[in-house]
Write an enzyme that holds these catalytic residues in place. Sequence first.
Site, PDB file in Angstrom:
ATOM      1  CB  SER A   1     -12.039  -3.481   9.773  1.00  0.00           C
ATOM      2  OG  SER A   1     -11.131  -3.116  10.779  1.00  0.00           O
TER       3      SER A   1
ATOM      4  NE  ARG B   1      -1.975  -1.705   3.539  1.00  0.00           N
ATOM      5  CZ  ARG B   1      -2.361  -1.888   4.795  1.00  0.00           C
ATOM      6  NH1 ARG B   1      -3.532  -1.447   5.189  1.00  0.00           N
ATOM      7  NH2 ARG B   1      -1.584  -2.522   5.649  1.00  0.00           N
TER       8      ARG B   1
ATOM      9  CE  LYS C   1       1.020  -2.656   9.296  1.00  0.00           C
ATOM     10  NZ  LYS C   1      -0.284  -3.011   9.890  1.00  0.00           N
TER      11      LYS C   1
ATOM     12  CG  ASP D   1     -19.725  -8.523  19.501  1.00  0.00           C
ATOM     13  OD1 ASP D   1     -19.653  -7.914  20.583  1.00  0.00           O
ATOM     14  OD2 ASP D   1     -19.141  -8.131  18.472  1.00  0.00           O
TER      15      ASP D   1
ATOM     16  CG  LEU E   1     -10.713  -3.061  18.461  1.00  0.00           C
ATOM     17  CD1 LEU E   1      -9.201  -3.248  18.528  1.00  0.00           C
ATOM     18  CD2 LEU E   1     -11.054  -2.075  17.350  1.00  0.00           C
TER      19      LEU E   1
ATOM     20  CB  SER F   1     -18.581 -13.500  22.932  1.00  0.00           C
ATOM     21  OG  SER F   1     -17.253 -13.887  23.204  1.00  0.00           O
TER      22      SER F   1
ATOM     23  CE1 TYR G   1      -5.340   1.866  10.258  1.00  0.00           C
ATOM     24  CE2 TYR G   1      -4.148   1.510   8.223  1.00  0.00           C
ATOM     25  CZ  TYR G   1      -5.332   1.679   8.904  1.00  0.00           C
ATOM     26  OH  TYR G   1      -6.518   1.654   8.219  1.00  0.00           O
TER      27      TYR G   1
ATOM     28  CD  GLU H   1      -3.496   2.645  15.500  1.00  0.00           C
ATOM     29  OE1 GLU H   1      -3.356   3.082  14.342  1.00  0.00           O
ATOM     30  OE2 GLU H   1      -2.557   2.576  16.326  1.00  0.00           O
TER      31      GLU H   1
ATOM     32  NE  ARG I   1       5.243 -18.743  16.262  1.00  0.00           N
ATOM     33  CZ  ARG I   1       5.517 -19.080  15.008  1.00  0.00           C
ATOM     34  NH1 ARG I   1       5.664 -18.148  14.090  1.00  0.00           N
ATOM     35  NH2 ARG I   1       5.643 -20.352  14.648  1.00  0.00           N
TER      36      ARG I   1
ATOM     37  CB  VAL J   1      -8.592 -10.533  11.557  1.00  0.00           C
ATOM     38  CG1 VAL J   1      -8.463  -9.191  10.855  1.00  0.00           C
ATOM     39  CG2 VAL J   1      -9.078 -11.581  10.571  1.00  0.00           C
TER      40      VAL J   1
ATOM     41  CG  HIS K   1      -2.293  -1.435  15.073  1.00  0.00           C
ATOM     42  ND1 HIS K   1      -3.635  -1.474  15.395  1.00  0.00           N
ATOM     43  CD2 HIS K   1      -2.243  -1.275  13.728  1.00  0.00           C
ATOM     44  CE1 HIS K   1      -4.360  -1.356  14.295  1.00  0.00           C
ATOM     45  NE2 HIS K   1      -3.545  -1.218  13.275  1.00  0.00           N
TER      46      HIS K   1
ATOM     47  CB  ILE L   1      -2.455 -11.073  14.570  1.00  0.00           C
ATOM     48  CG1 ILE L   1      -1.031 -11.405  15.024  1.00  0.00           C
ATOM     49  CG2 ILE L   1      -2.455 -10.496  13.169  1.00  0.00           C
ATOM     50  CD1 ILE L   1      -0.939 -12.207  16.284  1.00  0.00           C
ATOM     51  CG  ASP L   2      -4.254  -5.321  13.860  1.00  0.00           C
ATOM     52  OD1 ASP L   2      -4.987  -5.998  14.616  1.00  0.00           O
ATOM     53  OD2 ASP L   2      -4.698  -4.449  13.102  1.00  0.00           O
TER      54      ASP L   2
HETATM   55  N1  LIG Z   1      -4.561  -8.298  10.544  1.00  0.00           N
HETATM   56  C1  LIG Z   1      -4.940  -7.274   9.788  1.00  0.00           C
HETATM   57  O1  LIG Z   1      -4.401  -7.054   8.715  1.00  0.00           O
HETATM   58  C2  LIG Z   1      -6.083  -6.403  10.238  1.00  0.00           C
HETATM   59  C3  LIG Z   1      -6.716  -5.544   9.325  1.00  0.00           C
HETATM   60  C4  LIG Z   1      -7.801  -4.769   9.768  1.00  0.00           C
HETATM   61  C5  LIG Z   1      -8.234  -4.870  11.113  1.00  0.00           C
HETATM   62  N2  LIG Z   1      -7.560  -5.703  11.967  1.00  0.00           N
HETATM   63  C6  LIG Z   1      -7.952  -5.876  13.371  1.00  0.00           C
HETATM   64  O2  LIG Z   1      -9.143  -6.638  13.473  1.00  0.00           O
HETATM   65  C7  LIG Z   1      -9.686  -6.424  14.772  1.00  0.00           C
HETATM   66  C8  LIG Z   1     -11.176  -6.170  14.673  1.00  0.00           C
HETATM   67  O3  LIG Z   1     -11.384  -4.901  14.035  1.00  0.00           O
HETATM   68  P1  LIG Z   1     -12.857  -4.315  13.797  1.00  0.00           P
HETATM   69  O4  LIG Z   1     -12.688  -3.126  12.940  1.00  0.00           O
HETATM   70  O5  LIG Z   1     -13.788  -5.380  13.394  1.00  0.00           O
HETATM   71  O6  LIG Z   1     -13.253  -3.828  15.258  1.00  0.00           O
HETATM   72  P2  LIG Z   1     -14.717  -3.460  15.764  1.00  0.00           P
HETATM   73  O7  LIG Z   1     -14.548  -2.549  16.934  1.00  0.00           O
HETATM   74  O8  LIG Z   1     -15.582  -3.023  14.635  1.00  0.00           O
HETATM   75  O9  LIG Z   1     -15.292  -4.855  16.266  1.00  0.00           O
HETATM   76  C9  LIG Z   1     -14.776  -5.514  17.362  1.00  0.00           C
HETATM   77  C10 LIG Z   1     -15.890  -6.290  17.989  1.00  0.00           C
HETATM   78  O10 LIG Z   1     -15.324  -7.112  19.011  1.00  0.00           O
HETATM   79  C11 LIG Z   1     -16.322  -7.249  19.991  1.00  0.00           C
HETATM   80  N3  LIG Z   1     -15.770  -7.801  21.204  1.00  0.00           N
HETATM   81  C12 LIG Z   1     -15.066  -7.200  22.199  1.00  0.00           C
HETATM   82  N4  LIG Z   1     -14.778  -8.094  23.158  1.00  0.00           N
HETATM   83  C13 LIG Z   1     -15.301  -9.278  22.755  1.00  0.00           C
HETATM   84  C14 LIG Z   1     -15.343 -10.568  23.311  1.00  0.00           C
HETATM   85  N5  LIG Z   1     -14.813 -10.840  24.510  1.00  0.00           N
HETATM   86  N6  LIG Z   1     -15.963 -11.551  22.606  1.00  0.00           N
HETATM   87  C15 LIG Z   1     -16.523 -11.294  21.400  1.00  0.00           C
HETATM   88  N7  LIG Z   1     -16.535 -10.079  20.843  1.00  0.00           N
HETATM   89  C16 LIG Z   1     -15.927  -9.092  21.514  1.00  0.00           C
HETATM   90  C17 LIG Z   1     -16.869  -5.826  20.113  1.00  0.00           C
HETATM   91  O11 LIG Z   1     -18.119  -5.798  20.790  1.00  0.00           O
HETATM   92  C18 LIG Z   1     -16.957  -5.417  18.658  1.00  0.00           C
HETATM   93  O12 LIG Z   1     -18.231  -5.684  18.103  1.00  0.00           O
HETATM   94  C19 LIG Z   1      -8.873  -5.239  15.340  1.00  0.00           C
HETATM   95  O13 LIG Z   1      -7.866  -5.731  16.203  1.00  0.00           O
HETATM   96  C20 LIG Z   1      -8.259  -4.617  14.131  1.00  0.00           C
HETATM   97  O14 LIG Z   1      -7.092  -3.873  14.439  1.00  0.00           O
HETATM   98  C21 LIG Z   1      -6.504  -6.455  11.546  1.00  0.00           C
END
Ligand SMILES: NC(=O)c1ccc[n+]([C@@H]2O[C@H](COP(=O)([O-])OP(=O)(O)OC[C@H]3O[C@@H](n4cnc5c(N)ncnc54)[C@H](O)[C@@H]3O)[C@@H](O)[C@H]2O)c1
Length: 370
Positions: free
Chosen positions: A134, A15, A75, A198, A240, A220, A94, A118, A279, A267, A96, A269-270
Amino acid sequence: MIVGVPREIKKDEYRVALLPFGVEELTRAGHRVLVERGAGLGSGIPDEQYAENGAEIVDSAADIFGRAEMVIKVKEPLPAEWPLLRPGQILFTYFHFAADETLTRAVLATGVTAVAYETLRGAKGDLPCLTPMSEVAGRMSIQEGAKFLERPQEGRGILLGGVPGVPPAHIVILGGGVVGKNAAQIAAGFQADVNILDINVDRLRYLEDIMPANVNTLYSDRHNVRDQLVLADLLIGAVLIEGARAPHLVRKEDLKLMKPGAVIIDVAIDQGGCVETSRPTTHSQPTYIVDGIVHYCVTNMPGAVGRTSTYALCNVTFPYAMQIATRGLKGACQRDRGLVNAVNMSDGRLTNQAVADTFGIPCVEYDPRA
Ligand SMILES: NC(=O)c1ccc[n+]([C@@H]2O[C@H](COP(=O)([O-])OP(=O)(O)OC[C@H]3O[C@@H](n4cnc5c(N)ncnc54)[C@H](O)[C@@H]3O)[C@@H](O)[C@H]2O)c1
């Protein structure tokens, strides 16, 4: 303001943080834009397009960081970039931080003003700069999950949709936010059997309303998570807690509940991952196996679909970059309180409470009027 756009150096990151139209808008408003040579190539944008729109093409990252008052990236800065950061310089990207104490302390020591995509809050209380990535990662998680469930990739050899007479895959999505919703929509399209967990019951109500019949919602809690692990062919980690480290909803001992060859796409993991055995991995070596379970933990999933992701990211970050360039960070923050929330570090001090709590570092409030 002088705005700099370095080439991303993280492995398999394709990107870029600014589109040619952004260069045109910034230069038309009287700003100067420096773009590192080759910065857009991973997203299919040649240097000439930036130059035609008014950018100065610069040969080295050192030159960009040395001259720019605001650096826009994708990043977090990598160790090779830390020595280039300057006190008072704005770094808009970003970070994190909560997932990485070394990064947090290193960036803090530079005195750079860290404005994090973020944690930037939108008018509706949402996280507009996190949302498009996301959306990409959520959709992509099912595509990747489908691939790694194939036997040659060491998965269970399961087709997501099954076929007549053979049941579809059981997909468990932990977290029904943006990643979870997008994952569920794609998984539903594959005709898989999808379950979203959730803790936000209102969110579960919403998902129940909009999702097709092959998507179910579950609260959840520890019992429901464990019950679902037994059934899961594919588990998507998508929780999250804003700014904080992700909670470990799946512990190491839970892996033995799962079927051999089941796949975890963490997902989250960040933010450290919501599976204890996760990891960070990269696109060139995305998976590893623990107790027979395939783990995929790529921290920059959208980077692999760089062109889609660059356009999706810049659509939301550019208006903020423009505001900061035009009004200065303090002026932009005075107009938009949501931007204050994005300031994680200023003057060598941490200004984000969740990151401070994670590492026990003192925190001060960022005051744009000071
Ligand atoms: N790896 C990657 O490349 C990448 C890319 C984009 C986003 N992400 C990450 O993905 C994750 C999710 O992002 P998002 O935008 O969907 O966040 P979001 O805030 O939209 O959604 C997170 C959800 O998690 C729920 N939650 C919190 N605690 C919980 C639990 N104990 N059990 C079940 N659900 C629970 C929240 O209620 C919320 O609905 C973040 O860590 C984000 O940084 C990673």
